[in-house]
Design a protein around this motif. Structure first.
Motif, PDB file in Angstrom:
ATOM      1  N   MET A 245       0.826  -1.202   0.000  1.00 15.60           N
ATOM      2  CA  MET A 245       0.000   0.000   0.000  1.00 15.60           C
ATOM      3  C   MET A 245       0.866   1.262   0.000  1.00 15.60           C
ATOM      4  O   MET A 245       0.554   2.252  -0.667  1.00 15.60           O
ATOM      5  CB  MET A 245      -0.934   0.019   1.209  1.00 15.60           C
ATOM      6  CG  MET A 245      -2.080  -0.978   1.153  1.00 15.60           C
ATOM      7  SD  MET A 245      -3.209  -0.715  -0.255  1.00 15.60           S
ATOM      8  CE  MET A 245      -2.614  -1.979  -1.395  1.00 15.60           C
ATOM      9  N   ASP A 246       1.953   1.233   0.727  1.00 15.29           N
ATOM     10  CA  ASP A 246       2.853   2.384   0.769  1.00 15.29           C
ATOM     11  C   ASP A 246       3.498   2.609  -0.596  1.00 15.29           C
ATOM     12  O   ASP A 246       3.588   3.741  -1.085  1.00 15.29           O
ATOM     13  CB  ASP A 246       3.928   2.173   1.834  1.00 15.29           C
ATOM     14  CG  ASP A 246       4.838   3.380   1.983  1.00 15.29           C
ATOM     15  OD1 ASP A 246       4.313   4.505   2.066  1.00 15.29           O
ATOM     16  OD2 ASP A 246       6.063   3.202   2.001  1.00 15.29           O
ATOM     17  N   LEU A 247       3.955   1.530  -1.244  1.00 11.50           N
ATOM     18  CA  LEU A 247       4.587   1.652  -2.555  1.00 11.50           C
ATOM     19  C   LEU A 247       3.580   2.124  -3.600  1.00 11.50           C
ATOM     20  O   LEU A 247       3.930   2.885  -4.516  1.00 11.50           O
ATOM     21  CB  LEU A 247       5.188   0.306  -2.971  1.00 11.50           C
ATOM     22  CG  LEU A 247       6.257  -0.270  -2.035  1.00 11.50           C
ATOM     23  CD1 LEU A 247       6.822  -1.566  -2.600  1.00 11.50           C
ATOM     24  CD2 LEU A 247       7.378   0.740  -1.799  1.00 11.50           C
ATOM     25  N   TYR A 265      -6.973  -2.084  -5.001  1.00 14.51           N
ATOM     26  CA  TYR A 265      -5.813  -2.778  -4.451  1.00 14.51           C
ATOM     27  C   TYR A 265      -6.037  -3.126  -2.988  1.00 14.51           C
ATOM     28  O   TYR A 265      -5.640  -4.195  -2.527  1.00 14.51           O
ATOM     29  CB  TYR A 265      -4.558  -1.902  -4.608  1.00 14.51           C
ATOM     30  CG  TYR A 265      -3.737  -2.264  -5.814  1.00 14.51           C
ATOM     31  CD1 TYR A 265      -2.422  -2.692  -5.691  1.00 14.51           C
ATOM     32  CD2 TYR A 265      -4.286  -2.209  -7.088  1.00 14.51           C
ATOM     33  CE1 TYR A 265      -1.682  -3.040  -6.806  1.00 14.51           C
ATOM     34  CE2 TYR A 265      -3.549  -2.545  -8.207  1.00 14.51           C
ATOM     35  CZ  TYR A 265      -2.241  -2.958  -8.054  1.00 14.51           C
ATOM     36  OH  TYR A 265      -1.521  -3.307  -9.160  1.00 14.51           O
ATOM     37  N   LYS A 266      -6.645  -2.224  -2.256  1.00 13.47           N
ATOM     38  CA  LYS A 266      -6.945  -2.507  -0.854  1.00 13.47           C
ATOM     39  C   LYS A 266      -7.822  -3.745  -0.728  1.00 13.47           C
ATOM     40  O   LYS A 266      -7.579  -4.618   0.107  1.00 13.47           O
ATOM     41  CB  LYS A 266      -7.642  -1.304  -0.203  1.00 13.47           C
ATOM     42  CG  LYS A 266      -6.717  -0.188   0.224  1.00 13.47           C
ATOM     43  CD  LYS A 266      -7.512   0.876   0.953  1.00 13.47           C
ATOM     44  CE  LYS A 266      -6.607   1.984   1.452  1.00 13.47           C
ATOM     45  NZ  LYS A 266      -7.354   3.024   2.190  1.00 13.47           N
ATOM     46  N   ASN A 267      -8.851  -3.805  -1.565  1.00 13.68           N
ATOM     47  CA  ASN A 267      -9.759  -4.947  -1.500  1.00 13.68           C
ATOM     48  C   ASN A 267      -9.041  -6.254  -1.807  1.00 13.68           C
ATOM     49  O   ASN A 267      -9.271  -7.272  -1.158  1.00 13.68           O
ATOM     50  CB  ASN A 267     -10.919  -4.741  -2.487  1.00 13.68           C
ATOM     51  CG  ASN A 267     -11.876  -3.657  -2.032  1.00 13.68           C
ATOM     52  OD1 ASN A 267     -11.916  -3.314  -0.855  1.00 13.68           O
ATOM     53  ND2 ASN A 267     -12.624  -3.096  -2.966  1.00 13.68           N
ATOM     54  N   GLY A 339     -21.093  -4.616  -0.214  1.00 12.20           N
ATOM     55  CA  GLY A 339     -21.013  -5.978   0.311  1.00 12.20           C
ATOM     56  C   GLY A 339     -19.581  -6.387   0.589  1.00 12.20           C
ATOM     57  O   GLY A 339     -19.288  -7.021   1.597  1.00 12.20           O
ATOM     58  N   VAL A 340     -18.670  -6.008  -0.327  1.00 18.95           N
ATOM     59  CA  VAL A 340     -17.253  -6.320  -0.127  1.00 18.95           C
ATOM     60  C   VAL A 340     -16.730  -5.620   1.111  1.00 18.95           C
ATOM     61  O   VAL A 340     -15.980  -6.172   1.903  1.00 18.95           O
ATOM     62  CB  VAL A 340     -16.435  -5.907  -1.368  1.00 18.95           C
ATOM     63  CG1 VAL A 340     -14.943  -6.034  -1.093  1.00 18.95           C
ATOM     64  CG2 VAL A 340     -16.820  -6.772  -2.564  1.00 18.95           C
ATOM     65  N   SER A 341     -17.144  -4.359   1.301  1.00 21.72           N
ATOM     66  CA  SER A 341     -16.721  -3.613   2.484  1.00 21.72           C
ATOM     67  C   SER A 341     -17.211  -4.298   3.758  1.00 21.72           C
ATOM     68  O   SER A 341     -16.470  -4.407   4.734  1.00 21.72           O
ATOM     69  CB  SER A 341     -17.265  -2.185   2.405  1.00 21.72           C
ATOM     70  OG  SER A 341     -16.932  -1.462   3.557  1.00 21.72           O
TER      71      SER A 341
END
Length: 396
Positions: A245-247, A265-267, A339-341
């Motif tokens: 996440m940082d990159l 990307y987080k998901n 829903g994913v959240s």
């Protein structure tokens, strides 16, 4: 190249689009312990005739060319002849290729000529930020050569794409050291892969008995296929998530990944963190969300308890019991973003319950996900504030 001519807008490398592929050699002349490149073409390294390569280049209707060799920067006389032919035929294109730091660091004049010939991106397997890891990979390179390569490519305005290995021997400080190295040397383009012993490589036989899966879908360099030696799977994936996440944010600030969404990307990585890490907690009882939604007026989730008891002797009964006590219930593929959240939030709750009951590092975690230092695991996961704050303090 009929498909490329028709769909060339779909061909991309990072922020370069369209881009066409060109192959000038087969296999690899080097012997890195982790890489399968040497095994291609039955282990025989061979190069195409340069005249035929130039003729092919002239027919490609694209200004960006990715040379798909495992290592293009190898034969100095051949590289000089290649650049001479480019000038002679007045071919002006942008090139992307692979190279090694131990080659680049000692051929500055050649690198300058490559920059003048149109080489804009060079992918370099930096692999590690310590000599001990580099030696274990039989890389025949060093941290000092890596640093010299970074500075040289920056000097001649060639974008370095730094490729790194997240080793299964990593400790928490190794993740921090890699992140610090990338920040310190201002490496904008990066690729990080989890160590994966590929069949046919020197390291595969060494790790054969330690493999945790034979599912080929997991051999994508994003999943652990061997057990981490110094961390739990959960904490390994957690540090991997923070690093990636940082990159990603570094690249987005530079305008590189404008075509991608950070939330996507987080998901991806949240799912990786909270599913793959728990699937390997065998022979252990723990609670995790079944992710089964109740009717619309009651959106609560339900926990299930894993059955790890002995077989009853009745195969049909055991299968039914396994189905009834299954820990992993996946949401439908058409689930919307909300829903994913909810799924990720629920998986976090399951993770907190598991860590509270079976803290592998002896941490006491309260029902709100905080450890004895008051650190909120879920908040750190989503915002990375504690991690970023400590990093800023260390960097200053």
């Amino acid at each position: 190249r009929s498909a490329f001519s028709t769909y060339q807008d779909h061909y991309r490398y990072l922020d370069v689009s369209p881009v066409a592929l060109l192959k000038t050699s087969s296999s690899c002349p080097y012997h890195c312990a982790f890489c399968y490149g040497r095994e291609l073409n039955c282990g025989t390294y061979c190069q195409r005739d340069l005249e035929k390569i130039i003729e092919e280049l002239e027919t490609i209707p694209c200004g960006n060319i990715q040379i798909a060799d495992d290592d293009f920067l190898y034969d100095v006389p051949r590289l000089k002849e290649f650049m001479r032919l480019l000038r002679e035929r007045n071919i002006k294109k942008n090139f992307i290729c692979y190279g090694r730091s131990d080659f680049i660091a000692v051929h500055e004049d050649l690198i300058r000529e490559l920059a003048e010939a149109g080489f804009r991106y060079i992918m370099v397997g930096l692999e590690a930020v310590s000599d001990s890891f580099l030696d274990s990979y039989q890389k025949h390179s060093s941290q000092s050569l890596n640093i010299k390569t970074i500075r040289m490519l920056q000097k001649y305005s060639i974008h370095l794409v730094g490729l790194f290995i997240i080793d299964s021997r990593f400790k928490k400080e190794d993740f921090r050291n890699m992140r610090r190295f990338i920040h310190t040397h201002r490496i904008t383009y990066t690729g990080v892969s989890i160590f994966t012993p590929i069949p046919g490589t020197a390291l595969f036989n060494e790790y054969r008995d330690r493999l945790t899966t034979e599912n080929c879908e997991k051999w994508d360099f994003m999943h652990l296929v061997v057990k981490p030696e110094c961390m739990s799977r959960f904490h390994f994936y957690f540090e991997y998530y923070l690093l990636v996440m940082d990159l990603f944010r570094i690249a987005q600030k530079a305008g590189i990944y404008s075509f991608l969404r950070l939330e996507d990307y987080k998901n991806i990585f949240l799912k990786l963190l909270f599913t793959d890490s728990f699937k390997h907690r065998t022979r252990r009882q723990f609670f995790i969300l079944a992710c089964q939604q109740k009717p619309a007026d009651d959106q609560r989730y339900k926990f299930r308890h894993r059955h790890d008891g002995p077989d009853s002797g009745n195969a049909e009964s055991d299968r039914q019991k396994e189905h009834e006590n299954s820990v992993y219930h996946h949401p439908p593929h058409h689930a919307d973003e909300q829903g994913v959240s909810r799924l990720h939030h629920g998986l976090e709750i399951g993770a907190v319950q598991d860590i509270k009951a079976h803290g592998e590092e002896g941490q006491e975690i309260d029902p709100h996900g905080r450890n004895r230092h008051g650190q909120d695991l879920r908040r750190r996961l989503h915002e990375g504030r504690g991690h970023q704050g400590r990093q800023k303090k260390a960097d200053s």
